[in-house]
Design a protein around this motif. Structure first.
Motif, mmCIF file in Angstrom:
data_model
loop_
_atom_site.group_PDB
_atom_site.id
_atom_site.type_symbol
_atom_site.label_atom_id
_atom_site.label_comp_id
_atom_site.label_asym_id
_atom_site.label_seq_id
_atom_site.Cartn_x
_atom_site.Cartn_y
_atom_site.Cartn_z
ATOM 1 N N LEU A 49 67.365 57.014 38.145
ATOM 2 C CA LEU A 49 67.033 57.661 39.414
ATOM 3 C C LEU A 49 67.144 59.178 39.311
ATOM 4 O O LEU A 49 66.377 59.906 39.952
ATOM 5 C CB LEU A 49 67.930 57.119 40.529
ATOM 6 N N ALA A 50 68.085 59.659 38.505
ATOM 7 C CA ALA A 50 68.186 61.104 38.283
ATOM 8 C C ALA A 50 66.929 61.613 37.575
ATOM 9 O O ALA A 50 66.393 62.680 37.908
ATOM 10 C CB ALA A 50 69.433 61.422 37.462
ATOM 11 N N ASP A 51 66.437 60.834 36.613
ATOM 12 C CA ASP A 51 65.210 61.225 35.920
ATOM 13 C C ASP A 51 63.997 61.141 36.844
ATOM 14 O O ASP A 51 63.075 61.958 36.762
ATOM 15 C CB ASP A 51 65.000 60.340 34.694
ATOM 16 N N ALA B 182 56.817 51.266 48.215
ATOM 17 C CA ALA B 182 57.961 50.826 47.415
ATOM 18 C C ALA B 182 59.237 50.766 48.251
ATOM 19 O O ALA B 182 60.069 49.875 48.076
ATOM 20 C CB ALA B 182 58.155 51.747 46.217
ATOM 21 N N THR B 183 59.389 51.716 49.158
ATOM 22 C CA THR B 183 60.570 51.718 50.018
ATOM 23 C C THR B 183 60.568 50.502 50.934
ATOM 24 O O THR B 183 61.606 49.860 51.145
ATOM 25 C CB THR B 183 60.637 53.022 50.841
ATOM 26 N N VAL B 184 59.400 50.170 51.473
ATOM 27 C CA VAL B 184 59.302 48.947 52.291
ATOM 28 C C VAL B 184 59.647 47.727 51.443
ATOM 29 O O VAL B 184 60.419 46.855 51.868
ATOM 30 C CB VAL B 184 57.891 48.807 52.891
ATOM 31 N N ALA B 185 59.105 47.652 50.235
ATOM 32 C CA ALA B 185 59.366 46.502 49.363
ATOM 33 C C ALA B 185 60.853 46.357 49.060
ATOM 34 O O ALA B 185 61.379 45.241 48.988
ATOM 35 C CB ALA B 185 58.583 46.647 48.065
ATOM 36 N N ALA B 186 61.543 47.485 48.899
ATOM 37 C CA ALA B 186 62.956 47.453 48.530
ATOM 38 C C ALA B 186 63.879 47.211 49.719
ATOM 39 O O ALA B 186 65.046 46.862 49.529
ATOM 40 C CB ALA B 186 63.341 48.774 47.856
ATOM 41 N N ILE C 282 62.881 56.547 48.641
ATOM 42 C CA ILE C 282 62.834 55.487 47.643
ATOM 43 C C ILE C 282 64.051 55.562 46.728
ATOM 44 O O ILE C 282 64.610 54.532 46.329
ATOM 45 C CB ILE C 282 61.512 55.519 46.830
ATOM 46 N N ILE C 283 64.499 56.766 46.404
ATOM 47 C CA ILE C 283 65.701 56.891 45.579
ATOM 48 C C ILE C 283 66.911 56.354 46.331
ATOM 49 O O ILE C 283 67.739 55.617 45.767
ATOM 50 C CB ILE C 283 65.903 58.348 45.138
ATOM 51 N N ASP C 284 67.021 56.662 47.614
ATOM 52 C CA ASP C 284 68.130 56.135 48.421
ATOM 53 C C ASP C 284 68.073 54.608 48.472
ATOM 54 O O ASP C 284 69.099 53.928 48.364
ATOM 55 C CB ASP C 284 68.083 56.707 49.833
ATOM 56 N N ALA C 285 66.875 54.063 48.657
ATOM 57 C CA ALA C 285 66.719 52.606 48.774
ATOM 58 C C ALA C 285 67.115 51.910 47.472
ATOM 59 O O ALA C 285 67.770 50.863 47.489
ATOM 60 C CB ALA C 285 65.287 52.259 49.149
ATOM 61 N N LEU C 286 66.723 52.473 46.340
ATOM 62 C CA LEU C 286 67.051 51.849 45.060
ATOM 63 C C LEU C 286 68.521 52.038 44.703
ATOM 64 O O LEU C 286 69.126 51.166 44.060
ATOM 65 C CB LEU C 286 66.156 52.410 43.956
ATOM 66 N N THR C 287 69.105 53.138 45.114
ATOM 67 C CA THR C 287 70.532 53.368 44.863
ATOM 68 C C THR C 287 71.379 52.279 45.509
ATOM 69 O O THR C 287 72.335 51.768 44.915
ATOM 70 C CB THR C 287 70.957 54.746 45.392
ATOM 71 N N VAL C 288 71.016 51.891 46.718
ATOM 72 C CA VAL C 288 71.755 50.855 47.446
ATOM 73 C C VAL C 288 71.702 49.523 46.716
ATOM 74 O O VAL C 288 72.643 48.719 46.782
ATOM 75 C CB VAL C 288 71.182 50.700 48.876
#
Length: 282
Positions: A8-10, A55-59, A106-112
């Motif tokens: 996610l940092a990358d 992607a955010t909706v999917a996650a 999207i980064i916030d959603a994947l971090t969770v």
């Protein structure tokens, strides 16, 4: 492969790299044509903003994404094009702000979705988990884990960033983040064959790529009878269909590996049209 936190940092760094190209542009420059036929710089950024939102909706909401998927299945090409077209019609400043907000979301959603217990584990397994219960994120292609989704978003950001850089006459120096793009290019080998109605090869290939710092990146068994070798940048340009193979310094050993270089596709959706070779390569 790094853990999800590093991925996610990358992903954030890749977005920032492209942001630095487009943020200073006057509004009129956003209408510059890119190598993707019919797409301007605004279309490229609008597509990224649209896909980040999907992607955010999917996650975060599988039921809502299922409804989006129904619309996409009804008209795959038109659905994607509409998102780019509508976004490109926005004021560039508003589009830029929306893209920045979507990158953060999207980064916030994947971090969770990262289980605390896997923080320091490798994400290179064939079935990375998407969350504490192991659920996978639905997508327009096969469902994927959080790490794979982050890699896919980085791949698309880099690829569309290449189109923007080409439109501006800029050459972006390759970075080690290309390792993620190359990885998804390798992992989508069988998808690329099936996507064109072809049977995937039965055996793995040996992939040997030279990274931008001179180090060597490898995939597959060392004794594989078929292989692909060359610069990592060239492989990434091929897998994202940003250059024709005739313009790249990639070498295939074996008929199946050679065929792969004609059909490689790291992104979901129908087979792309690819790019025509430059005059010097013809």
């Amino acid at each position: 492969m790094p853990d999800l936190h590093s991925l996610l940092a990358d992903l954030a760094a890749e977005g920032d790299s492209l942001d630095a190209l487009v943020a200073p542009l006057p509004a009129a420059r956003w209408a510059a044509a890119t190598p993707a036929e019919g797409w301007t710089i605004a279309h490229q950024i609008a597509h990224l903003a649209w896909t980040d939102a999907q992607a955010t909706v999917a996650a975060t909401d599988a039921d809502a994404f299922a409804r989006l998927l129904e619309r996409a299945i009804a008209d795959p090409g038109g659905y994607v094009e509409a998102g780019a077209r509508e976004g490109a019609a926005e004021d560039p400043a508003r589009l830029l702000a929306r893209w920045r907000d979507g990158r953060r979301r999207i980064i916030d959603a994947l971090t969770v979705l990262q289980p605390p217990s896997t923080t320091n584990q490798s994400t290179s397994s064939a079935r990375p988990t998407a969350g504490p219960s192991g659920e996978r994120i639905p997508w327009f292609g096969p469902p994927m884990g959080a790490a794979s989704m982050a890699t896919a978003r980085l791949m698309e950001t880099w690829a569309h960033g290449e189109d923007v850089a080409d439109a501006l006459g800029e050459r972006r120096a390759p970075t080690r983040r290309l390792r993620h793009v190359a990885h998804i290019g390798v992992r989508t080998r069988d998808f690329a064959f099936r996507n064109r109605g072809l049977e995937p090869p039965a055996d793995e290939f040996r992939i040997v790529l030279e990274g931008p710092d001179g180090d060597t990146w490898t995939w597959g068994p060392a004794d594989a009878p078929q292989s692909v070798t060359g610069p990592a940048l060239d492989f990434c340009l091929l897998a994202t269909q940003r250059r024709h193979r005739d313009d790249l310094a990639l070498t295939a050993a074996g008929p199946d590996a050679d065929r792969w270089l004609d059909v490689a596709q790291a992104f979901a959706g129908p087979p792309g049209p690819g790019r025509t070779p430059t005059a010097s390569a013809r």
